[in-house]
Design a protein around this motif. Structure first.
Motif, PDB file in Angstrom:
ATOM      1  N   THR A 181       0.845  -1.182   0.000  1.00  0.00           N
ATOM      2  CA  THR A 181       0.000   0.000   0.000  1.00  0.00           C
ATOM      3  C   THR A 181       0.886   1.239   0.000  1.00  0.00           C
ATOM      4  N   ARG A 182       0.310   2.369  -0.399  1.00  0.00           N
ATOM      5  CA  ARG A 182       1.089   3.609  -0.387  1.00  0.00           C
ATOM      6  C   ARG A 182       1.583   3.910   1.027  1.00  0.00           C
ATOM      7  N   ALA A 183       0.708   3.700   2.019  1.00  0.00           N
ATOM      8  CA  ALA A 183       1.091   4.001   3.401  1.00  0.00           C
ATOM      9  C   ALA A 183       2.264   3.132   3.841  1.00  0.00           C
ATOM     10  N   ARG A 184       2.228   1.842   3.482  1.00  0.00           N
ATOM     11  CA  ARG A 184       3.307   0.942   3.886  1.00  0.00           C
ATOM     12  C   ARG A 184       4.609   1.289   3.182  1.00  0.00           C
ATOM     13  N   LEU A 185       4.510   1.607   1.898  1.00  0.00           N
ATOM     14  CA  LEU A 185       5.704   1.957   1.139  1.00  0.00           C
ATOM     15  C   LEU A 185       6.297   3.270   1.649  1.00  0.00           C
ATOM     16  N   LEU A 186       5.436   4.234   1.938  1.00  0.00           N
ATOM     17  CA  LEU A 186       5.907   5.508   2.476  1.00  0.00           C
ATOM     18  C   LEU A 186       6.568   5.318   3.826  1.00  0.00           C
ATOM     19  N   ASP A 187       6.008   4.436   4.635  1.00  0.00           N
ATOM     20  CA  ASP A 187       6.577   4.184   5.960  1.00  0.00           C
ATOM     21  C   ASP A 187       7.977   3.590   5.835  1.00  0.00           C
ATOM     22  N   ARG A 188       8.180   2.701   4.865  1.00  0.00           N
ATOM     23  CA  ARG A 188       9.494   2.098   4.652  1.00  0.00           C
ATOM     24  C   ARG A 188      10.492   3.111   4.101  1.00  0.00           C
ATOM     25  N   LEU A 189      10.000   4.074   3.337  1.00  0.00           N
ATOM     26  CA  LEU A 189      10.880   5.041   2.681  1.00  0.00           C
ATOM     27  C   LEU A 189      11.251   6.229   3.549  1.00  0.00           C
ATOM     28  N   ARG A 190      10.429   6.554   4.491  1.00  0.00           N
ATOM     29  CA  ARG A 190      10.637   7.791   5.245  1.00  0.00           C
ATOM     30  C   ARG A 190      11.972   7.820   5.967  1.00  0.00           C
ATOM     31  N   ASP A 191      12.293   6.765   6.680  1.00  0.00           N
ATOM     32  CA  ASP A 191      13.573   6.690   7.377  1.00  0.00           C
ATOM     33  C   ASP A 191      13.830   7.941   8.211  1.00  0.00           C
ATOM     34  N   GLY A 192      12.828   8.388   8.929  1.00  0.00           N
ATOM     35  CA  GLY A 192      12.997   9.548   9.793  1.00  0.00           C
ATOM     36  C   GLY A 192      12.646  10.862   9.133  1.00  0.00           C
ATOM     37  N   GLY A 193      12.355  10.861   7.847  1.00  0.00           N
ATOM     38  CA  GLY A 193      12.000  12.096   7.155  1.00  0.00           C
ATOM     39  C   GLY A 193      10.539  12.103   6.771  1.00  0.00           C
ATOM     40  N   ASN A 194      10.106  13.152   6.101  1.00  0.00           N
ATOM     41  CA  ASN A 194       8.705  13.271   5.687  1.00  0.00           C
ATOM     42  C   ASN A 194       8.620  13.799   4.259  1.00  0.00           C
ATOM     43  N   ILE A 195       9.505  13.359   3.403  1.00  0.00           N
ATOM     44  CA  ILE A 195       9.596  13.959   2.082  1.00  0.00           C
ATOM     45  C   ILE A 195       8.865  13.174   1.004  1.00  0.00           C
ATOM     46  N   TYR A 196       8.626  11.896   1.239  1.00  0.00           N
ATOM     47  CA  TYR A 196       8.176  11.061   0.144  1.00  0.00           C
ATOM     48  C   TYR A 196       6.690  11.145  -0.141  1.00  0.00           C
ATOM     49  N   GLU A 197       5.918  11.609   0.814  1.00  0.00           N
ATOM     50  CA  GLU A 197       4.482  11.691   0.591  1.00  0.00           C
ATOM     51  C   GLU A 197       4.168  12.572  -0.610  1.00  0.00           C
ATOM     52  N   ARG A 198       5.000  13.588  -0.841  1.00  0.00           N
ATOM     53  CA  ARG A 198       4.773  14.501  -1.954  1.00  0.00           C
ATOM     54  C   ARG A 198       5.398  14.018  -3.248  1.00  0.00           C
ATOM     55  N   THR A 199       6.345  13.115  -3.156  1.00  0.00           N
ATOM     56  CA  THR A 199       7.134  12.785  -4.336  1.00  0.00           C
ATOM     57  C   THR A 199       7.135  11.310  -4.725  1.00  0.00           C
ATOM     58  N   LEU A 200       6.411  10.468  -4.016  1.00  0.00           N
ATOM     59  CA  LEU A 200       6.439   9.036  -4.293  1.00  0.00           C
ATOM     60  C   LEU A 200       6.056   8.728  -5.740  1.00  0.00           C
ATOM     61  N   ASP A 201       4.951   9.281  -6.212  1.00  0.00           N
ATOM     62  CA  ASP A 201       4.511   8.986  -7.575  1.00  0.00           C
ATOM     63  C   ASP A 201       5.539   9.427  -8.603  1.00  0.00           C
ATOM     64  N   ARG A 202       6.186  10.561  -8.347  1.00  0.00           N
ATOM     65  CA  ARG A 202       7.214  11.039  -9.275  1.00  0.00           C
ATOM     66  C   ARG A 202       8.390  10.063  -9.340  1.00  0.00           C
ATOM     67  N   HIS A 203       8.812   9.562  -8.179  1.00  0.00           N
ATOM     68  CA  HIS A 203       9.910   8.597  -8.160  1.00  0.00           C
ATOM     69  C   HIS A 203       9.505   7.296  -8.853  1.00  0.00           C
ATOM     70  N   ILE A 204       8.274   6.855  -8.655  1.00  0.00           N
ATOM     71  CA  ILE A 204       7.784   5.644  -9.331  1.00  0.00           C
ATOM     72  C   ILE A 204       7.806   5.849 -10.840  1.00  0.00           C
ATOM     73  N   ASN A 205       7.349   7.009 -11.301  1.00  0.00           N
ATOM     74  CA  ASN A 205       7.343   7.305 -12.734  1.00  0.00           C
ATOM     75  C   ASN A 205       8.756   7.328 -13.300  1.00  0.00           C
ATOM     76  N   ASN A 206       9.687   7.941 -12.553  1.00  0.00           N
ATOM     77  CA  ASN A 206      11.080   7.977 -13.003  1.00  0.00           C
ATOM     78  C   ASN A 206      11.667   6.571 -13.075  1.00  0.00           C
ATOM     79  N   LEU A 207      11.358   5.748 -12.066  1.00  0.00           N
ATOM     80  CA  LEU A 207      11.836   4.372 -12.046  1.00  0.00           C
ATOM     81  C   LEU A 207      11.319   3.606 -13.257  1.00  0.00           C
ATOM     82  N   ARG A 208      10.054   3.772 -13.549  1.00  0.00           N
ATOM     83  CA  ARG A 208       9.470   3.062 -14.693  1.00  0.00           C
ATOM     84  C   ARG A 208      10.109   3.494 -16.008  1.00  0.00           C
ATOM     85  N   ARG A 209      10.410   4.770 -16.160  1.00  0.00           N
ATOM     86  CA  ARG A 209      11.026   5.228 -17.393  1.00  0.00           C
ATOM     87  C   ARG A 209      12.390   4.570 -17.618  1.00  0.00           C
ATOM     88  N   LYS A 210      13.042   4.183 -16.518  1.00  0.00           N
ATOM     89  CA  LYS A 210      14.383   3.618 -16.633  1.00  0.00           C
ATOM     90  C   LYS A 210      14.403   2.104 -16.800  1.00  0.00           C
TER      91      LYS A 210
END
Length: 226
Positions: free
Chosen positions: A174-203
């Motif tokens: 789920t988005r919540a679970r993935l965000l929880d794994r990615l945060r690592d003490g920060g709060n940056i991914y909630e705004r950028t997760l979809d962008r990173h997924i899109n970039n990953l897919r392009r590669k």
């Protein structure tokens, strides 16, 4: 650590906080100085301002990524300049900070990003050193990803997303679970997760609009093809 910023007041504050945090800094006020500094030595991380007298920190990011470098990068953008943030992420920035910013927050993000980079060699899953799904190969030790035998130059964040999904192929995160794994003490991914997924897919995808590996489970989250 390379800091590319031309505003003296910001430079003074950044240098003070970074040095107090135990980081050695190379300060540059122009794109030309930054390229010269990168030619002399390889820093652990780059902090890049977008607006500079002779160009943009995005020019430095573009050049380093085109050369295959995965050097972690944080982009500094002006408030409201969403286009700069989007371009930075598409070029391979790992994070961005909007001016005016808290130097303590920036220091926390620097530490979190470096921790994620350090964790690369510790990433493991049941498949061991290497995981292969179709033409996608993920080496958990060397932090290399190949598709059809060709290396895909992922950022630290993109690899971390792929590694998390690869840890349990076929399992929906789920988005919540993935965000929880990615945060690592920060709060940056909630705004950028979809962008990173899109970039990953392009590669890694032959057709990023019809992905074969990183799949969307609509209304739930994401999974890696098993």
């Amino acid at each position: 650590m390379l800091v590319l910023e031309d505003e003296p007041r910001i430079v003074e504050v950044l240098e003070s906080y970074l040095r107090a945090g135990g980081f050695e800094t190379t300060l540059c006020s122009t794109v030309e100085e930054a390229f010269a500094a990168l030619h002399r030595s390889q820093p652990d991380l780059m902090i890049l301002d977008v607006s500079l007298p002779d160009g943009s920190g995005l020019d430095v990011l573009r050049e380093t990524r085109s050369s295959g470098s995965l050097l972690p990068a944080i982009v500094l953008t002006a408030r409201g300049e969403e286009s700069d943030r989007i371009v930075g992420l598409e070029l391979g920035a790992d994070d961005y900070v909007t001016k005016p910013f808290s130097p303590r927050e920036l220091l926390a993000r620097v530490r979190a990003l470096l921790r994620r980079v350090d964790e690369r060699s510790a990433v493991r899953n049941d498949a061991g050193r290497s995981l292969r799904i179709g033409e996608l190969e993920i080496d958990q030790i060397t932090h290399e990803v190949r598709i059809d035998g060709k290396r895909a130059n992922l950022t630290a964040t993109e690899f971390r997303i792929l590694a998390i999904l690869a840890g349990n192929p076929g399992e929906v995160f789920t988005r919540a679970r993935l965000l929880d794994r990615l945060r690592d003490g920060g709060n940056i991914y909630e705004r950028t997760l979809d962008r990173h997924i899109n970039n990953l897919r392009r590669k890694i995808e032959r057709d990023s609009h019809d992905p074969a590996y990183v799949l969307t489970v609509y209304g739930v989250g994401y999974k890696l093809k098993s």
